[in-house]
Design a protein around this motif. Structure first.
Motif, short mmCIF file in Angstrom:
data_model
loop_
_atom_site.label_atom_id
_atom_site.label_comp_id
_atom_site.label_asym_id
_atom_site.label_seq_id
_atom_site.Cartn_x
_atom_site.Cartn_y
_atom_site.Cartn_z
N HIS A 222 0.86 -1.34 -0.08
CA HIS A 222 0.08 0.19 0.00
C HIS A 222 0.72 1.36 0.01
N MET A 250 -8.04 15.44 8.59
CA MET A 250 -7.44 15.15 7.77
C MET A 250 -8.08 14.01 7.03
N ILE A 251 -7.49 14.06 5.57
CA ILE A 251 -8.14 12.82 4.82
C ILE A 251 -7.40 11.98 4.44
N LEU A 252 -7.82 10.69 4.45
CA LEU A 252 -6.94 9.43 4.39
C LEU A 252 -7.35 8.70 3.19
N HIS A 253 -6.37 8.13 2.38
CA HIS A 253 -6.68 7.28 1.34
C HIS A 253 -5.33 6.17 1.42
N ALA A 254 -6.17 5.03 0.93
CA ALA A 254 -5.13 3.79 0.67
C ALA A 254 -5.10 3.42 -0.83
N MET A 255 -3.91 3.46 -1.25
CA MET A 255 -3.59 3.58 -2.67
C MET A 255 -3.11 2.08 -2.94
N VAL A 256 -3.47 1.41 -4.07
CA VAL A 256 -2.91 0.11 -4.34
C VAL A 256 -2.30 0.08 -5.72
N HIS A 259 -3.44 2.55 -8.96
CA HIS A 259 -4.19 3.67 -8.71
C HIS A 259 -3.36 4.90 -8.36
N TYR A 268 -8.22 11.62 -5.81
CA TYR A 268 -7.76 10.08 -6.04
C TYR A 268 -8.15 9.71 -7.22
N ARG B 233 -14.79 5.49 -2.97
CA ARG B 233 -14.79 4.16 -3.34
C ARG B 233 -13.74 3.37 -2.82
N ALA B 246 -8.13 -0.84 -1.44
CA ALA B 246 -8.07 0.30 -1.66
C ALA B 246 -8.96 1.36 -1.08
N VAL B 247 -8.84 2.33 -0.63
CA VAL B 247 -9.71 3.06 0.28
C VAL B 247 -9.61 4.62 -0.15
N GLU B 248 -10.73 5.24 -0.42
CA GLU B 248 -10.60 6.77 -0.90
C GLU B 248 -11.35 7.38 0.15
N ASN B 249 -10.77 8.51 0.85
CA ASN B 249 -11.52 9.48 1.46
C ASN B 249 -12.19 8.85 2.72
N MET B 250 -11.18 8.65 3.65
CA MET B 250 -11.77 8.49 5.09
C MET B 250 -11.32 9.91 5.76
#
Lengths: 282, 282
Positions: A222, A250-256, A259, A268, B233, B246-250
């Motif tokens: 990730h 704060m805004i949190l994203h996890a990219m794979v 992406h 994103y 998403r 994958a996680v967008e916008n937490m």
């Protein structure tokens, strides 16, 4: 640091550490393929490491397997070697310049302001790829984290920062991010200056920074994005050193892998969106 | 679980583990002070622990120092003891019911559906305080995490979940949160069902859940909120088990003592706002 982020023709690749060097070489393969056409020489700089002789052979073997015509293991352990014309010449020959892990402060202390660093900047502007892993990734931006607790780092002053190598602006890179649970230190960094995007790289994960300032996640693990631009309130300016920092929004994203993230637009990008954006900008 | 979150007259307190038991007792003092007037008996339930005899004396000493008239160390190690009328009677006498740490699955396995648990629910509805630390905190909501990797937990299925003790709905509590870098596991949990608020408790930090479903952070360390309600998403439903999510916008918040969070409104509250909201609802 410039007020307008510079756009370099070459790609920058930041890797979270522990990238595969013996199996599929997924990340190193992407790094090597980003080199300019007909420039298959690779320069590996292990200045960050206290044990360069132990880590260099694995990179030499990996890049040779990928098709490098020559792999230059640059012997740069002090500032004199960082000024050496022979080393500068090897940088100028290389299509890939790769910083190993170790201690990012050792790296900046040895090559900051040197002829070798200037040569690397010229190569990036000429289209070469500049990559770094672990400490070598953390040092790529204009500001970097060094030392500091991994966990419970959301205390004023618990993260040490200084100037990095200046290849990317308005971005802070942290490595071994999920494995060492470093979220709280990028949160503190975001509170100190919300303009700076936090990029947390997992091990065997990385990002390509494309010339249009779009990030592309690569590798099997990730990439975490911590976006503080819409930070609402924080007590950080009112605290004494060591006191716990409050952070709102704060805004949190996890990219794979595949992406992406548009740094300027703070957007994103799923795989199709990333592909379209990169195609527009080729 | 009800579709409308129940409002209990009593407070629920979740603590991230390793709370001070010998110095200022900041968190345990708040727990004790939340007990109904003229009900200074405390029941400590160490069912989660495999070594109850080693951990109970510290709680007995701490609550006695705070003014408890009696501290009942309930011997509940199996389901028979969880049905024992003597233990039920001690719960009915107590103004504070406290769950120690250990293994939350042991706790739910032993007291789930028991006469003792029913008695605790009655006490909460009558205004008693129900508190838990570490595993005892994780088990308080209707859904809980057990086992699972702390770091690199953002892989489908890497976090094990099951039904908790049901004292709070639409909330997942994780403990030792900053110290063990557990952000990625609450992110995965948020992706599985964005309605559930993630509450990550640092060690020697806790939250009071007030009857109006407002959280109040207590203790010298942090409480992290991961709010997935506006998740944009995620690929989680399309993945095989073990693949990276994958996680967008937490949304990410870090609360310090005196700050709060309105669960229903998803609103961060600084100290003045929290005080006003709690005063309105007394």
């Amino acid at each position: 640091m410039t007020s307008q982020p510079p756009v370099s023709p070459g790609r920058i690749v930041a890797i979270g550490g522990a990238e595969d060097k013996t199996s599929d070489l997924e990340i190193l393969k992407r790094v090597f393929e980003l080199a300019p056409v007909a420039n298959a020489e690779v320069a590996v700089i292990a200045s960050a490491s206290g044990i360069p002789d132990q880590i260099l052979p694995a990179y030499q073997a990996a890049f040779e397997r990928l098709g490098a015509s020559r792999v230059h293991a640059l012997d740069i352990q002090d500032r004199k070697q960082a000024a050496d014309p022979g080393n500068v010449q090897l940088i100028h020959q290389s299509g890939v310049i790769f910083f190993t892990g170790g201690d990012q402060l050792r790296l900046t202390n040895v090559i900051g302001g040197s002829a070798v660093l200037n040569a690397i900047r010229e190569r990036l502007m000429a289209g070469a790829v500049v990559a770094g892993t672990s400490a070598g990734a953390a040092a790529l931006p204009s500001t970097m984290i060094y030392n500091g607790a991994s966990a419970d780092a959301l205390r004023k002053g618990s993260v040490n920062m200084t100037s990095g190598l200046g290849f990317i602006d308005y971005l802070i890179i942290d490595s071994h991010f999920l494995e060492r649970g470093r979220f709280s230190r990028l949160m503190q960094v975001g509170a100190t200056n919300p303009e700076y995007l936090g990029v947390g790289l997992g091990e065997d994960a990385g990002v390509i920074v494309h010339p249009n300032r779009v990030l592309e996640a690569i590798g099997p693990k990730h990439v975490i994005i911590i976006d503080s631009r819409n930070l609402a309130r924080s007590n950080i300016a009112d605290l004494s050193m060591g006191e716990p920092v409050a952070v709102e929004n704060m805004i949190l994203h996890a990219m794979v892998s595949g992406h992406g993230f548009d740094i300027e637009a703070r957007r994103y990008l799923v795989a199709d969106e990333l592909k379209a954006l990169l195609a527009d900008n080729q």
